[in-house]
Each structure stands twice: as structure tokens, then as C-alpha cells.
Design a protein around this motif. Structure first.
Motif, PDB file in Angstrom:
ATOM      1  N   ALA A  64      12.943 -11.532  28.480  1.00 49.86           N
ATOM      2  CA  ALA A  64      13.186 -10.677  27.312  1.00 49.86           C
ATOM      3  C   ALA A  64      13.327  -9.221  27.737  1.00 49.86           C
ATOM      4  N   THR A  65      14.157  -8.482  27.004  1.00 51.82           N
ATOM      5  CA  THR A  65      14.195  -7.031  27.182  1.00 51.82           C
ATOM      6  C   THR A  65      12.992  -6.449  26.450  1.00 51.82           C
ATOM      7  N   PRO A  66      12.490  -5.285  26.868  1.00 54.90           N
ATOM      8  CA  PRO A  66      11.292  -4.708  26.247  1.00 54.90           C
ATOM      9  C   PRO A  66      11.399  -4.540  24.727  1.00 54.90           C
ATOM     10  N   ASP A  67      12.587  -4.180  24.226  1.00 57.45           N
ATOM     11  CA  ASP A  67      12.752  -3.956  22.788  1.00 57.45           C
ATOM     12  C   ASP A  67      12.676  -5.242  21.972  1.00 57.45           C
ATOM     13  N   MET A  68      12.713  -6.398  22.640  1.00 54.70           N
ATOM     14  CA  MET A  68      12.665  -7.684  21.934  1.00 54.70           C
ATOM     15  C   MET A  68      11.259  -8.256  21.830  1.00 54.70           C
ATOM     16  N   MET A  69      10.259  -7.576  22.383  1.00 53.24           N
ATOM     17  CA  MET A  69       8.920  -8.154  22.408  1.00 53.24           C
ATOM     18  C   MET A  69       8.281  -8.261  21.032  1.00 53.24           C
ATOM     19  N   GLY A  70       8.767  -7.467  20.070  1.00 53.46           N
ATOM     20  CA  GLY A  70       8.278  -7.625  18.695  1.00 53.46           C
ATOM     21  C   GLY A  70       8.653  -8.982  18.131  1.00 53.46           C
ATOM     22  N   VAL A  71       9.823  -9.469  18.499  1.00 56.13           N
ATOM     23  CA  VAL A  71      10.279 -10.804  18.084  1.00 56.13           C
ATOM     24  C   VAL A  71       9.578 -11.881  18.908  1.00 56.13           C
TER      25      VAL A  71
END
Length: 231
Positions: A115-122
Motif C-alpha cells: 500500500a502507498t502511505p495515503d491508502m492506510m486509512g482504507v
């Protein structure tokens, strides 16, 4: 009297206490290999750690120079340009909320999740799904990264994760019996060197207690600790 199985006959003629060098061990695995399929070669290392303590956990990634001989399925959480780069690098599935919902529905046939860092919320919503399978992306392992293109290439190219289990043992596949001897040996060295380098601060006394090598249907053979630098 019950007839002995092929594996029981093999064990009967091998010295269970002998520690073999890697060349001898590979030769014996080939000698007793199945003719029906290409067996996976596996290494087990017993370590002097108690992974219940955080400062004794042993976990990491290592790139096996000869590859794994396995088709690694990779899923990537990314958007936009990063999603396109992941697909171009060979990712099997790329998505965002749609991929999360797919995994929540039970579609988890992957060997690596990136995952890219900005996707960790998902991705964070999948903790109970991915965690037990050891698939949760982790920045320390390089599976949470802005460079998903390289992460996918590494996963597809022979990078494997190692993680100590409850009893202080690490089990990892290092290739196939169809590999050349020198390729199996190169992978063995890469793995064992990486594990020795990963010795945690809380480990006391002898770190590597025992090493064994086996194949899918073959005998488990003890490996001489002298074969591993720093053991």
C-alpha cells in the motif's frame, strides 16, 4: 508387520543426529525426492528468543538471489499514477475501496499486500482480515511505501518475509529442488545471513540454536551451524 512408507525407509537409513553441510543435505534431498512434482526446499531455524517479548521479535524481508520458483500474487492499494505503476510492474490486483470490499468479502488469495502511505486509512479497516494471515502492510517491511513499483518488482522477483513463530522457530521456503545446487546454496546463505543480521537487542546467549533443511516430501536434515556466519 506393517510395511514401511518411503519416508519411513528414508529416515531409517539417515543419521538423525548428524549435522550435514549444505552440499550433503541438498544431495540427500535430491536422492529421496518425489518424482511426481517439483518439491519446495524449506529451511527451519531454531532461535534463542522468546517472541512474546517485543525486544526479542525477529522479522524482516530478504531478496533471494535465485528467486523462489513460485508465482507470487500481489495486491496493491494505490490510486492514480501509483496504481498505474503497480499494474505496469506486474501487480495482480490494484484498487482502493473496491479492493478493500473485495477482501472483506473473503477474496484473499494473495501472497503479498502492498500500500502507498495515503491508502492506510482504507487498509486499516482490514486489520482483522489481513493481520491473522500476515498480510497487513507494514512500513518496516517495505510494504507501505510510496514506491509501489519497486515493491511489486521485489515481491515478484524473489523477496520473502521471515518471521519467528511462538516457539522461536522461523520456517521459510528458499526455492525448488529443480534449482541448481549453487542457486539453492545462494538462497540459503541470503536467508540465514539476513536472519543473523536481524538478531534483536533482547536476545541473550546463543542466537542460532539449530538449523534444518527439508523438502516437501523429504526428510528433515540438520545443518552444521558452521555453515552459517555468526551462528
Amino acid at each position: 508387520m506393517a510395511k514401511l512408507t518411503k519416508k519411513q525407509k528414508t529416515l531409517a537409513v539417515l543419521d538423525a543426529e548428524k549435522a550435514y553441510n549444505v552440499d550433503e543435505a541438498i544431495a540427500l534431498l535430491r536422492e529421496h525426492a518425489s518424482k511426481k512434482f517439483d518439491e519446495t526446499v524449506e529451511v527451519a531455524m531454531n532461535l534463542g528468543v522468546d517472541p512474546r517479548h517485543a525486544d526479542q521479535m525477529v522479522r524482516g524481508m530478504v531478496s533471494l538471489p535465485s528467486g523462489t520458483g513460485k508465482d507470487v500474487k500481489v495486491a496493491v492499494f494505490a490510486r492514480g499514477d501509483n496504481a498505474e505503476k503497480a499494474l505496469a510492474a506486474g501487480a495482480d490486483k490494484v484498487g482502493a475501496e473496491d479492493l478493500m470490499e473485495d477482501m472483506q468479502a473473503g477474496n484473499l488469495d494473495y501472497d503479498r499486500v502492498i500500500a502507498t502511505p495515503d491508502m492506510m486509512g482504507v487498509v486499516g479497516r482490514l486489520g482483522k482480515v489481513l493481520g491473522p494471515k500476515g498480510l497487513m502492510p507494514n512500513p518496516k517491511l517495505g510494504t507501505v511505501t510510496p514506491n509501489v513499483e519497486q515493491a511489486v518488482k521485489d515481491a515478484k522477483g524473489g523477496q520473502v518475509e521471515f518471521r519467528v513463530e511462538k516457539m522461536g522457530i522461523i520456517h521459510t521456503g528458499i526455492g525448488k529442488l529443480s534449482f541448481k545446487d549453487e542457486d539453492i546454496k545462494a538462497n540459503f546463505k541470503a536467508l540465514t545471513d539476513a536472519i543473523v543480521r536481524a538478531k534483536p537487542s533482547g536476545a541473550k546467549g546463543k542466537f542460532v540454536r539449530k538449523i534444518s533443511i527439508t523438502s516437501t516430501m523429504g526428510p528433515g536434515l540438520k545443518v552444521d551451524l558452521a555453515e552459517v556466519e555468526g551462528a
